[in-house]
Write a protein that holds these residues in place. Structure first.
Motif, PDB file in Angstrom:
ATOM      1  N   ASP A 215       0.851  -1.190   0.000  1.00  0.00           N
ATOM      2  CA  ASP A 215       0.000   0.000   0.000  1.00  0.00           C
ATOM      3  C   ASP A 215       0.887   1.241   0.000  1.00  0.00           C
ATOM      4  N   ILE A 216       0.667   2.157  -0.960  1.00  0.00           N
ATOM      5  CA  ILE A 216       1.535   3.311  -1.153  1.00  0.00           C
ATOM      6  C   ILE A 216       0.717   4.597  -1.081  1.00  0.00           C
ATOM      7  N   ASP A 217       1.236   5.564  -0.316  1.00  0.00           N
ATOM      8  CA  ASP A 217       0.661   6.910  -0.252  1.00  0.00           C
ATOM      9  C   ASP A 217       1.794   7.890  -0.506  1.00  0.00           C
ATOM     10  N   ALA A 218       1.704   8.653  -1.599  1.00  0.00           N
ATOM     11  CA  ALA A 218       2.813   9.523  -1.991  1.00  0.00           C
ATOM     12  C   ALA A 218       2.299  10.844  -2.533  1.00  0.00           C
ATOM     13  N   ALA A 219       3.186  11.828  -2.556  1.00  0.00           N
ATOM     14  CA  ALA A 219       2.862  13.145  -3.110  1.00  0.00           C
ATOM     15  C   ALA A 219       4.142  13.791  -3.597  1.00  0.00           C
ATOM     16  N   GLY A 220       4.010  14.695  -4.565  1.00  0.00           N
ATOM     17  CA  GLY A 220       5.160  15.417  -5.093  1.00  0.00           C
ATOM     18  C   GLY A 220       4.774  16.217  -6.315  1.00  0.00           C
ATOM     19  N   PHE A 221       5.733  16.933  -6.860  1.00  0.00           N
ATOM     20  CA  PHE A 221       5.482  17.687  -8.079  1.00  0.00           C
ATOM     21  C   PHE A 221       5.177  16.724  -9.228  1.00  0.00           C
ATOM     22  N   PRO A 222       4.277  17.094 -10.155  1.00  0.00           N
ATOM     23  CA  PRO A 222       3.976  16.214 -11.287  1.00  0.00           C
ATOM     24  C   PRO A 222       5.179  16.058 -12.221  1.00  0.00           C
ATOM     25  N   ASP A 223       5.171  14.983 -12.995  1.00  0.00           N
ATOM     26  CA  ASP A 223       6.180  14.805 -14.036  1.00  0.00           C
ATOM     27  C   ASP A 223       6.137  15.987 -14.998  1.00  0.00           C
ATOM     28  N   ALA A 224       7.313  16.352 -15.506  1.00  0.00           N
ATOM     29  CA  ALA A 224       7.466  17.413 -16.512  1.00  0.00           C
ATOM     30  C   ALA A 224       7.085  18.789 -15.989  1.00  0.00           C
ATOM     31  N   SER A 225       6.855  18.921 -14.675  1.00  0.00           N
ATOM     32  CA  SER A 225       6.457  20.217 -14.122  1.00  0.00           C
ATOM     33  C   SER A 225       7.636  21.144 -13.882  1.00  0.00           C
ATOM     34  N   GLY A 226       8.854  20.607 -13.865  1.00  0.00           N
ATOM     35  CA  GLY A 226      10.021  21.389 -13.506  1.00  0.00           C
ATOM     36  C   GLY A 226      10.359  21.318 -12.039  1.00  0.00           C
ATOM     37  N   GLY A 227       9.573  20.555 -11.268  1.00  0.00           N
ATOM     38  CA  GLY A 227       9.896  20.299  -9.878  1.00  0.00           C
ATOM     39  C   GLY A 227      10.024  21.546  -9.028  1.00  0.00           C
ATOM     40  N   ALA A 228      10.745  21.402  -7.909  1.00  0.00           N
ATOM     41  CA  ALA A 228      10.869  22.491  -6.945  1.00  0.00           C
ATOM     42  C   ALA A 228      11.619  23.687  -7.506  1.00  0.00           C
ATOM     43  N   LEU A 229      12.441  23.487  -8.548  1.00  0.00           N
ATOM     44  CA  LEU A 229      13.249  24.583  -9.082  1.00  0.00           C
ATOM     45  C   LEU A 229      12.530  25.403 -10.140  1.00  0.00           C
ATOM     46  N   LEU A 230      11.581  24.804 -10.888  1.00  0.00           N
ATOM     47  CA  LEU A 230      11.003  25.489 -12.033  1.00  0.00           C
ATOM     48  C   LEU A 230       9.480  25.565 -12.042  1.00  0.00           C
ATOM     49  N   ALA A 231       8.806  24.712 -11.316  1.00  0.00           N
ATOM     50  CA  ALA A 231       7.342  24.642 -11.413  1.00  0.00           C
ATOM     51  C   ALA A 231       6.679  25.940 -10.952  1.00  0.00           C
ATOM     52  N   GLU A 232       5.660  26.371 -11.692  1.00  0.00           N
ATOM     53  CA  GLU A 232       4.909  27.566 -11.310  1.00  0.00           C
ATOM     54  C   GLU A 232       3.763  27.214 -10.368  1.00  0.00           C
ATOM     55  N   ARG A 233       3.162  26.059 -10.556  1.00  0.00           N
ATOM     56  CA  ARG A 233       2.085  25.634  -9.667  1.00  0.00           C
ATOM     57  C   ARG A 233       2.701  24.859  -8.501  1.00  0.00           C
ATOM     58  N   ARG A 234       2.655  25.457  -7.324  1.00  0.00           N
ATOM     59  CA  ARG A 234       3.303  24.859  -6.148  1.00  0.00           C
ATOM     60  C   ARG A 234       2.283  24.020  -5.377  1.00  0.00           C
ATOM     61  N   ILE A 235       1.672  23.102  -6.084  1.00  0.00           N
ATOM     62  CA  ILE A 235       0.671  22.221  -5.493  1.00  0.00           C
ATOM     63  C   ILE A 235       1.101  20.786  -5.763  1.00  0.00           C
ATOM     64  N   ALA A 236       1.042  19.963  -4.740  1.00  0.00           N
ATOM     65  CA  ALA A 236       1.505  18.582  -4.876  1.00  0.00           C
ATOM     66  C   ALA A 236       0.482  17.726  -5.606  1.00  0.00           C
TER      67      ALA A 236
END
Length: 606
Positions: A215-236
């Motif tokens: 059983d897995i529960d995870a969260a993070g920036f979406p693929d291709a979003s640019g992650g913590a360095l580039l993403a404009e939408r700061r929603i997990a």
């Protein structure tokens, strides 16, 4: 990272009851093995396997990201992953059937074996690059209780327990449970895994029953979003998964040298993902819409095979059948309207296979052929030949060649955003050769491979996000490794260089570092104290994100260390440091690697 010790797969006198690498008969090739102690030091399959130069594993956001193994420059879904001999790749995976190795904890595992080769002639669809075999520990000879508890800097922790021993009638049992919480190693990241495994084994392992829940529960920036360095939408992006595996195997001796193997398994998985999408940018003004997805996957697999041994010759033949079902519902949110999405796909498959192996003096060889029919696709024939020769004075020569294929995944065919129902099956041919010298605590291996792939399914961003077939892709590589035992010290060195290229003139493949190098030192400092130091180099590689477009990621060096103190016969304490020098790099475009992290683990065995 850990550097796997290269071990020579030993020839068996009779056909083994469980397929783990290249053959149902006599294995001829060297396998890369990671032992249980190395697995314990890493905490997860992904972290342990990342030290193998043949593999590149990016983990955007730590364990919260999808840790897909790129083996010898091939696509991640070209590696077939076996858990106790059962395939766990699934056709609804967003990586085209690749397995997220970060989801698999290391507690209760005996070994991890990797054999890079074209293996569809043995395992069918998907084994274009090789096989990664995960083997749980067998039942203990007497009743045994094990427990682990540990803490991880930045809020993580792990708890695990296992009970193992005989239960009568020649049967043994093991039951393990594990909870892993990876804390918050990078912004928005979260990962929690809960795993339980029950395994019943009789005698030498010819009869087995396996039940596993993850059983897995995870969260993070979406693929291709640019992650913590580039993403404009700061929603997990929120992700939840539950996977079930049940398998039964039995082996019956029908006569002198003749055995019947029967195997059946069921894999069930459900995933739910709620994504905020990715804001548009100059390279892709539309970006990716917010979405919700709920998928369910089921696969029933059955196999029957006969193996006959006569002197130094062996023959095996059998049939296999499977049925896959994939279901998905969700919606795409474009802001001013929502679009419902759904698909339902069923696919049956059958296969017939045969293998032969023989040995004459210092030379041994094997051959395999398999015919697969997937749904409405044309029947595919896969073949493989392998040979090994003992040259004397500790030298051994190994060579193999084979052809493989992979049917398109349900995700690739039907995903409402990027799916393409016109996709063709992927296929490949590969040849390998290795020269090995082993003597008096020293093992040297020099090897190389040539691989060619057709109709490789790849993701493109422009003119719109989609999955397409690439015409011709080539990957060639050379590698060298050295294992040297120096009494209380063991030194492992390994390096690989690959040349991946699109022969049709397309852009370079993403996340394919051309250079990988690893070094590991194990020091038995005292009778009860072992210290390990590992360093790995990953070369430059391309990646792509919506806000940053295609970019070249810089090479990096990662250093890790751990020390294990056997405080008493029952209690062991391990202190480990990941990213010891606190180096900075990007696992994927815009996704910074976790900083220095410390893990303290106490283990009790009663």
């Amino acid at each position: 990272m850990l550097l796997a010790t290269l071990l020579l797969a030993q020839s068996a006198a009779v056909a083994p009851p469980l397929v783990v690498t290249a053959s149902r008969l006599r294995p001829l090739a060297s396998a890369i093995r990671i032992e249980s102690d190395q697995l314990d030091a890493s905490g997860s399959i992904a972290a342990a396997a990342a030290g193998v130069p043949n593999l590149f594993i990016a983990q955007p956001g730590g364990r919260s990201g999808f840790a897909a193994a790129t083996l010898d420059g091939a696509d991640p879904n070209f590696t077939l992953v076996l858990f106790d001999g059962v395939p766990i790749n699934n056709a609804t995976s967003s990586r085209g059937g690749a397995v997220n190795l970060a989801e698999i904890g290391s507690f209760g595992l005996a070994s991890l074996d990797l054999l890079p080769a074209q293996l569809s002639a043995v395992h069918g669809s998907g084994a274009l690059a090789g096989v990664l075999a995960i083997t749980p520990r067998g039942p203990a000879e007497r009743l045994e209780l094990t427990a682990q508890a540990g803490g991880i800097s930045r809020g993580g922790h792990t708890l695990a327990a296992g009970l193992s021993g005989p239960i009568g009638g020649g049967w043994g049992a093991s039951l393990t449970g594990q909870i892993d919480d990876d804390g918050t190693p990078t912004p928005l990241a979260r990962f929690v895994a809960r795993t339980a495994v029950l395994r019943l084994v009789r005698g030498d392992g010819a009869d087995r029953l396996l039940l596993r829940v993850n059983d897995i529960d995870a969260a993070g920036f979406p693929d291709a979003s640019g992650g913590a360095l580039l993403a404009e939408r700061r929603i997990a992006e929120q992700r939840r998964a539950r996977e079930y595996l049940a398998a039964v195997r039995t082996r019956q001796q029908l006569g002198d040298g003749l055995a019947l193997d029967l195997n059946a398994s069921w894999l069930g998985r459900s995933d739910s993902i709620a994504s905020p999408g990715v804001a548009g940018a100059a390279s892709n003004p539309a970006g990716l819409p917010a979405s919700t997805d709920a998928t369910c996957y089921d696969r029933l697999l059955g196999q029957a095979s006969l193996a006959w041994t006569a002197g130094t010759a062996q023959i095996a033949a059998g049939i296999e059948g499977s049925n896959e079902r994939g279901r998905a519902t969700g919606e795409l949110d474009f802001g001013f309207f929502t679009l419902p999405t759904a698909y339902r796909l069923d696919r049956g498959a059958w296969a017939g296979f045969a293998e032969v192996a023989a040995q004459a003096g210092a030379v041994s060889g094997s051959g395999a052929v398999r015919v697969d029919r997937f749904g409405s696709l044309k029947a595919r024939i896969s073949g493989r030949i392998a040979a090994a020769a003992e040259l004397g004075h500790g030298w051994r020569l190994e060579a193999s060649a084979g052809s493989s294929f992979k049917a398109p995944s349900f995700y690739a065919l039907a995903n409402p955003l990027v799916g393409n129902p016109a996709l063709r099956p992927e296929s490949g041919q590969r040849g390998d050769a290795a020269l090995i010298w082993q003597q008096e605590g020293t093992r040297l291996r020099l090897g190389g491979f040539v691989a060619r792939y057709r109709d490789l399914i790849d993701f493109v961003f422009q003119p719109a996000p989609a999955l397409v077939n690439r015409g011709r892709v080539a990957v060639d590589g050379v590698a060298a490794s050295l294992v040297q035992n120096l009494g209380d010290l063991q030194l492992d060195l390994a390096v690989q260089h690959i040349w991946p290229r699109d022969r049709a003139g397309g852009p370079d493949l993403l996340l394919r570092p051309r250079w990988r190098a690893n070094a590991a030192v194990r020091w038995q400092a005292a009778e009860r104290l072992a210290i390990n130091l590992r360093a790995g180099h990953v070369g430059a590689r391309d990646d792509e994100s919506v806000p940053g477009g295609r970019q070249r990621l810089s090479p990096y060096v990662q250093v890790a260390a751990d020390a294990r103190w056997q405080a008493t016969d029952a209690l062991a304490i391990r202190l480990a440091a990941d990213n010891l020098i606190d180096a900075e790099w990007q696992d994927a475009a815009g996704f910074p690697a976790p900083p220095l992290r410390l893990r303290l683990l106490a283990s009790v065995r009663l």
